[in-house]
Design an enzyme around this catalytic site. Structure first.
Site, short mmCIF file in Angstrom:
data_model
loop_
_atom_site.label_atom_id
_atom_site.label_comp_id
_atom_site.label_asym_id
_atom_site.label_seq_id
_atom_site.Cartn_x
_atom_site.Cartn_y
_atom_site.Cartn_z
N VAL A 7 14.38 -43.71 -16.10
CA VAL A 7 14.75 -44.70 -15.00
C VAL A 7 15.97 -45.26 -15.23
O VAL A 7 16.82 -45.43 -14.08
CB VAL A 7 13.69 -45.94 -15.18
CG1 VAL A 7 13.96 -46.77 -14.35
CG2 VAL A 7 12.22 -45.31 -15.01
N ASP A 16 21.62 -47.29 -25.61
CA ASP A 16 20.27 -46.61 -25.97
C ASP A 16 20.55 -45.71 -27.19
O ASP A 16 21.24 -44.76 -27.12
CB ASP A 16 19.99 -45.56 -24.70
CG ASP A 16 18.66 -44.90 -24.85
OD1 ASP A 16 18.30 -44.90 -26.24
OD2 ASP A 16 17.80 -44.87 -23.98
N VAL A 71 13.17 -54.66 -14.90
CA VAL A 71 11.92 -53.62 -14.37
C VAL A 71 11.40 -53.14 -15.48
O VAL A 71 10.64 -52.18 -15.13
CB VAL A 71 12.69 -52.56 -13.25
CG1 VAL A 71 11.55 -51.80 -12.65
CG2 VAL A 71 13.39 -53.51 -12.27
N ALA A 72 11.70 -53.37 -16.80
CA ALA A 72 11.15 -52.72 -17.73
C ALA A 72 9.62 -53.22 -18.21
O ALA A 72 8.58 -52.99 -17.81
CB ALA A 72 12.06 -52.48 -19.02
N ARG A 73 9.70 -54.22 -19.18
CA ARG A 73 8.56 -55.00 -19.39
C ARG A 73 8.95 -56.42 -19.81
O ARG A 73 10.02 -56.83 -20.54
CB ARG A 73 7.99 -54.43 -20.63
CG ARG A 73 7.22 -53.55 -20.65
CD ARG A 73 5.69 -53.45 -19.95
NE ARG A 73 5.06 -52.22 -19.58
CZ ARG A 73 5.05 -51.87 -18.20
NH1 ARG A 73 6.19 -51.84 -17.37
NH2 ARG A 73 4.37 -50.46 -18.12
N ASP A 116 10.80 -58.20 -12.11
CA ASP A 116 9.51 -57.39 -11.68
C ASP A 116 8.25 -57.45 -12.78
O ASP A 116 7.21 -57.26 -12.48
CB ASP A 116 9.76 -55.95 -11.45
CG ASP A 116 8.78 -55.10 -10.80
OD1 ASP A 116 8.05 -55.53 -9.86
OD2 ASP A 116 8.32 -54.21 -11.40
N GLU A 136 0.98 -61.28 -17.40
CA GLU A 136 0.99 -60.77 -15.79
C GLU A 136 -0.56 -61.12 -15.52
O GLU A 136 -1.49 -60.62 -16.07
CB GLU A 136 1.36 -59.21 -15.59
CG GLU A 136 2.74 -59.03 -16.16
CD GLU A 136 3.32 -57.72 -15.77
OE1 GLU A 136 2.50 -57.05 -15.26
OE2 GLU A 136 4.50 -57.46 -15.83
N HIS A 167 5.37 -56.86 -10.29
CA HIS A 167 5.27 -55.66 -11.06
C HIS A 167 5.11 -54.67 -10.20
O HIS A 167 4.06 -53.68 -10.16
CB HIS A 167 4.02 -55.61 -12.19
CG HIS A 167 4.20 -54.57 -12.89
ND1 HIS A 167 4.07 -54.66 -14.31
CD2 HIS A 167 4.84 -53.33 -13.01
CE1 HIS A 167 4.15 -53.80 -14.96
NE2 HIS A 167 4.59 -52.54 -14.14
N LEU A 168 6.20 -54.53 -8.96
CA LEU A 168 6.07 -53.50 -7.86
C LEU A 168 7.01 -52.28 -8.32
O LEU A 168 6.92 -51.29 -7.42
CB LEU A 168 6.61 -54.20 -6.66
CG LEU A 168 5.72 -55.22 -5.91
CD1 LEU A 168 6.50 -55.69 -4.82
CD2 LEU A 168 4.37 -54.60 -5.79
N GLY A 169 7.62 -52.11 -9.58
CA GLY A 169 8.32 -50.88 -9.64
C GLY A 169 7.94 -49.60 -9.41
O GLY A 169 8.51 -48.81 -8.74
#
Ligand code: NAI
Ligand code: HPV
Length: 598
Positions: A206, A225, A284-286, A310, A315, A334-336
């Protein structure tokens, strides 16, 4: 030929229990074209019995899954779509299921594995992140976990870019304002992305796609990373920096790493304090990679001027969450991965992996088992069978009462260590060593864990041979140290129980017991006898077995020298009665013998 799909590597126990789908094949490695008469009979019986009960496995789909994936599952299994189960309802249902498919909304806890009573064989995650699945518990219970790692990459990346641009231009806030009857043009002046520095944290699938798109928007993209290859970053035109360097210079930060103990709350007070004032963050990860209370403080103090989220630690987040309600925060539920295309893609990807796993195949997307490429698997297939049989044979040679703790495995091969992946072989040797003496079911997933738990130390050694590396292996040798043997002949000169095997014409063969060379195909059951080499021995034993109606499939004699000691190996299709074995033992020239089930 043994094909990879006929190698039931993961789930089928050696001891079949009729009337249950999961036990519907008699042996983990029984091939469809098996020629062994008794096995075939057993196979037909078990399959017939299971057909009477329920011919199909049951897959519980606990969250909404794309239609194509559901259709695929239905061709192979009974599919129970039960959404919004409470944790207790899930635990109650799970004992009736062979597979469970979830997305991010279901916690697959240790209790789920415990309550499955051993029936649950595979958990399929229709998406990437597996932080909602207790992987240790899955592994301990021999349950494979597979995910769908590729089909939602673009959806998640596009959602990241959508949040980035929406945040920079206050789209959500302006939309809410106008719908509330206001017209606030000066309040919602945004910032441009052109020329700004975006730090991508987590430069995987991603993250790389977000980087590509952000470059298209004219942003300067850097990344952090610790495990990303530098050439991938170079190819996209992205500099890989340390975490500190990246967060120090970024105008925007986009998060794309998994939630792990190492990344949990990595964005905390300390990290925020090092950022450029006014930084903007997209997640958009966690949710768990951010300390959410620290983010609220950073937003209040202006260190972080905006956030677009997101994902959340919990949740759905509490209705009164200060973070969600913060005016500088844009949120989505959480729509990723939630595009039509991605959902169809992950549904098919996970359905294929779950079906494959239920058939006993090694899934390419296995999360808690070694991934062995199909071509390697095909090549190793006969050695996989050999490994398990040698393990079963070796452990049955141990005298009752002695605990097996130390096992040495030697792989003789002309191939270098990098060209020979022995994880699969070690797992199957472990299976062979443990299953005959316990009720524990061992597979590729739980082999190492179970060995460790039982204090069984397996050391592996390579014996490098000269010659052509055409065959992956020449022979496999198993030595069990510090034990007594019920067949003293199996003890080698150095004091360990020793057995050695090779693959001949695609079939596993036992080629050494202790210091004696033998040559028998490892099928059915075996009688090993040490005797004084003299004429008539084969006839004497053969007669006794014949009178008992036990079919002899082969016999071979290995001896030190004529008329000295010899080891006779006899393959039998049926188990001889105690009386027959007693009569064999009473033949004067026979010094010791043992009956072994393979
Ligand atoms: N919001 C949503 O709907 C979606 C969220 N996700 C999340 O995005 C994450 C990434 O997905 P993919 O890119 O497909 O996975 P991936 O495995 O391809 O990439 C993750 C990258 O994070 C890196 N990483 C690991 N530890 C790190 C650390 N401490 N700091 C920086 N980087 C680190 C890894 O080396 C890897 O390159 C998933 O784990 C999932 O949690 C994925 C898809 C959809
Ligand atoms: O794939 C992922 O990691 C996701 O977060 C997607 O989650 P979802 O399947 O939409 O609940």
């Amino acid at each position: 030929m043994v094909t990879t799909s006929s190698l039931n590597l993961v789930f089928t126990p050696t001891k079949p229990t009729p009337l249950s789908w999961k036990h519907s094949f008699p042996s983990p490695f029984t091939t469809a074209n098996c020629t062994h008469r008794q096995n075939r009979k057993a196979y037909r019986f078990v399959v017939f019995a299971t057909l009477l009960a329920d011919p199909k496995p049951t897959v519980l789909v606990a969250e909404k899954l794309g239609k194509a994936g559901l259709e695929l599952l239905k061709t192979f299994a009974n599919v129970d779509c039960s959404y919004n189960l409470s944790p207790e309802e899930l635990c109650t249902k799970i004992s009736l299921c062979d597979a469970l498919i979830v997305r991010s909304g279901t916690k697959v806890t240790r209790e789920v594995f415990e309550r499955s009573g051993g029936r649950l064989k595979v958990v399929g995650r229709a998406g990437v992140g597996i932080d909602n699945v207790d992987l240790s518990a899955a592994t301990e219970h021999g349950c494979l976990v597979v995910n769908a790692p590729t089909a939602n990459t673009i959806a998640a990346a596009e959602h990241g870019i959508a949040l980035l641009t929406a945040m920079a231009r206050n789209i959500a806030q302006a939309d809410a304002s106008i719908k509330a009857g206001k017209w606030q043009r000066s309040k919602y002046v945004g910032v441009s992305l052109l020329g700004k520095t975006l730090a991508v944290i987590g430069f995987g699938k991603v993250g790389s796609e977000v980087a590509r798109r952000a470059k298209g928007l004219g942003m300067h993209v850097i990344a952090h990373d610790p495990y990303a290859p530098a050439d991938r970053a170079r190819a996209i035109g992205v500099d890989l920096l340390t975490f500190e360097e990246a967060i120090l210079i970024a105008d925007f930060i986009s998060l794309h790493m998994p939630l792990t103990p190492a990344t949990s709350k990595i964005f905390n007070d300390q990290a925020f304090s090092r950022m450029k004032k006014g930084v903007r963050i997209v997640n958009v990860a966690r949710g768990g990679v951010i300390d959410e209370e620290a983010l609220v403080r950073a937003l209040d103090s202006g260190i972080v001027s905006q956030a677009a989220l997101d994902v959340f630690t919990k949740e759905p987040p509490p209705k009164d969450s200060r973070l969600v309600l913060h005016e500088n925060v844009t949120v989505t539920p959480h729509l990723g991965a939630s595009t039509t295309e991605a959902q169809e893609g992950v549904a098919i990807e996970v359905a294929e992996a779950v079906i494959g796993a239920l058939k006993g195949e090694l899934a390419a997307t296995a999360v808690n088992a070694p991934m062995v490429p199909a071509e390697v698997l095909a090549e190793l297939a006969p050695f996989v069978t050999l490994s398990e049989k040698l393990g079963r044979l070796a452990v049955q040679l141990v005298a009752g009462g002695s605990g097996v703790q130390s096992v040495k495995v030697t792989y003789a091969s002309a191939r270098g260590p990098d060209d020979l992946d022995t994880r699969l072989l070690r797992a199957m040797i472990t299976k062979g060593l443990i299953e005959p003496i316990t009720s524990v079911f061992i597979n590729l997933v739980n082999a190492d864990f179970t060995a460790k738990q039982r204090g069984l130390r397996i050391t592996e050694e390579r014996f490098l041979l000269d010659g052509s590396p055409e065959n992956p292996l020449e022979f496999i040798q198993i030595q069990i140290a510090n034990v007594e043997s019920k067949f003293a002949t199996a003890i080698s000169d150095s004091g360990e129980i020793k057995v050695e095997g090779r693959v001949k014409d695609g079939k596993p063969h036992l080629t050494k017991v202790g210091s004696f060379g033998v040559d028998v195909s490892l099928e059915g059951s075996l009688i090993l006898c040490r005797q004084v080499d003299q004429p008539g021995m084969i006839g004497s034993v053969g007669n006794i077995l014949g009178e008992e109606n036990v079919n002899v499939s082969f016999m071979s004699v290995g001896r030190i020298a004529p008329r000295k000691q010899a080891v006779m190996t006899i393959g039998v299709d049926e188990e001889p009665s105690k009386e027959a074995l007693k009569r064999i033992g009473e033949i004067p020239a026979i010094e010791e013998f043992v009956f072994l089930k393979l």
